[in-house]
Design an enzyme around this catalytic site. Structure first.
Site, short mmCIF file in Angstrom:
data_model
loop_
_atom_site.label_atom_id
_atom_site.label_comp_id
_atom_site.label_asym_id
_atom_site.label_seq_id
_atom_site.Cartn_x
_atom_site.Cartn_y
_atom_site.Cartn_z
N TYR A 101 0.86 -1.19 0.00
CA TYR A 101 0.00 0.00 0.00
C TYR A 101 0.89 1.23 0.00
CZ TYR A 101 -3.11 3.72 1.44
OH TYR A 101 -3.82 4.91 1.48
N GLU A 189 -3.84 7.26 -3.83
CA GLU A 189 -3.29 6.01 -3.29
C GLU A 189 -3.24 4.92 -4.35
OE1 GLU A 189 -5.80 4.82 -0.05
OE2 GLU A 189 -7.38 4.07 -1.37
#
Length: 382
Positions: A101, A189
């Site tokens: 991530y 993201e």
């Protein structure tokens, strides 16, 4: 404003960030053309602006073109959390070795951006933070100095990479930061950014939320905000078209005020006396009567509203204009729900006279008016 996954991936690809080969389809013909250019296996993803799309069945995998076409047909015929799927993104399935991530958002407390990274990607980062907080890497970014290659390599090293992979991953992080700055992102993201079995890195999913206040710099997306593909409610779209600020809440009292500070104080006062606002709309300063009428129409179109509180402090806004707008709305919209009005300031006496002659009582105290509207709402709007 939220961007669709395909929009975010197209932007990332433009900045040289690796993404899976794919294309957008709105029907079976387009899907067949895209699939014929890709190599199986495939991933078919519903393009909807809601979280939890995968858990809701919005992401399907297929080993052949025929299987992928069935997935396209299934997704285009379904709704996810009440939102119809109008398009799908079809891409080649990545052979994943590891999911990571990486995201950048604003940290209002520290008045900076913050990088958040984790060696555990592919799930909601909030879950990772709750279940394994030691796996979350956070790095504050001074907006005056930016995110340097040193910072990027530092994050990549903490994720467990070295030498060539560290350099490759660091360059991707730097490019993502640049995308975030260029697009005025509140959040950007890659979840997950995957390490492939060949040791390369690919953004398998991407998310960008643009700051609404900066949309004037991105007109290509602002136009979509007012279209049928918008994530906004019909009331929010109508308010935006009329240069009004509307926010949906979960109570049963509609609120109209002029000025953000007064509106916030009104919400607090309603809550203090035990009520729950259903929404609020700020008409701003100097609103003419037709704008007041439009505001009433928008707020009262919310079926949860069973009482309305209009709280106006006349400065630039004239109380007589507000009064005329209320009467215009009653005629035009056919207002039947009870209203509690507090009206003070410029042309106050004229505004009260107009309303009083129309049989509408006006209060001077915000506290008194708030208590009254809460009583009405608790009695079911009677």
């Amino acid at each position: 404003m939220k961007l669709f996954e395909y929009e975010a991936k197209n932007i990332l690809a433009k900045y040289g960030i690796p993404t899976p080969q794919g294309g957008l389809a709105t029907d079976k013909t387009q899907a067949h053309e895209i699939l014929s250019k890709l190599k199986p296996p495939f991933v078919v993803k519903a393009q909807v602006l809601v979280a939890g799309r995968g858990k809701a069945g919005g992401i399907l995998f297929a080993d052949s073109i025929s299987e992928a076409e069935k997935s396209v047909e299934k997704l285009l015929g379904m709704q996810i959390k009440g939102i119809p799927v109008r398009s799908v993104w079809i891409e080649e399935k990545i052979q994943v070795k590891k999911e990571l991530y990486f995201g950048i958002t604003t940290d209002r407390f520290n008045q900076s951006y913050v990088v958040i990274a984790s060696a555990v990607g592919g799930m909601e980062i909030e879950e990772v933070a709750a279940q394994a907080p030691e796996k979350i890497i956070k790095l504050l970014i001074n907006p005056r100095h930016g995110f340097s290659s040193f910072h990027a390599r530092q994050v990549a090293r903490k994720l467990g990479y070295a030498s060539g992979q560290l350099s490759e991953l660091g360059k991707i992080f730097e490019r993502l930061y640049q995308v975030g700055m260029d697009y005025d992102a509140e959040l950007i993201e890659m979840n997950p950014i995957v390490e492939t079995v060949e040791g390369k890195f690919v953004a398998a999913d991407a998310r960008i939320i643009i700051d609404d206040n900066a949309l004037f710099r991105h007109p290509e997306y602002k136009k979509r905000l007012l279209s049928e593909e918008s994530e906004l409610s019909p009331q929010e779209i109508e308010a935006l078209k009329n240069d009004l600020a509307y926010v949906k809440l979960d109570g049963n009292i509609g609120v109209i005020g002029n000025g953000a500070g007064l509106v916030m104080a009104t919400l607090d006062t309603i809550q203090y006396y035990g009520g729950k606002p259903a929404n609020f709309l700020d008409v701003g300063g100097g609103a003419p009567s037709d704008k007041i009428a439009t505001a009433l129409k928008i707020v009262l179109s919310d079926p949860n509203v069973n009482a309305l509180f209009i709280n106006i402090l006349g400065g630039i806004t004239r109380c007589d204009e507000v009064a005329r707008g209320i009467l215009e709305a009653k005629t035009r919209v056919g207002v039947t729900k009870p209203m509690v009005i507090r009206l003070v300031g410029t042309n106050e006496e004229e505004g009260k006279r107009i309303l009083t002659e129309a049989g509408i009582h006006v209060l001077e105290s915000m506290e008194e008016a708030a208590q009254r509207v809460v009583e009405i709402a608790k009695s079911g709007g009677k």
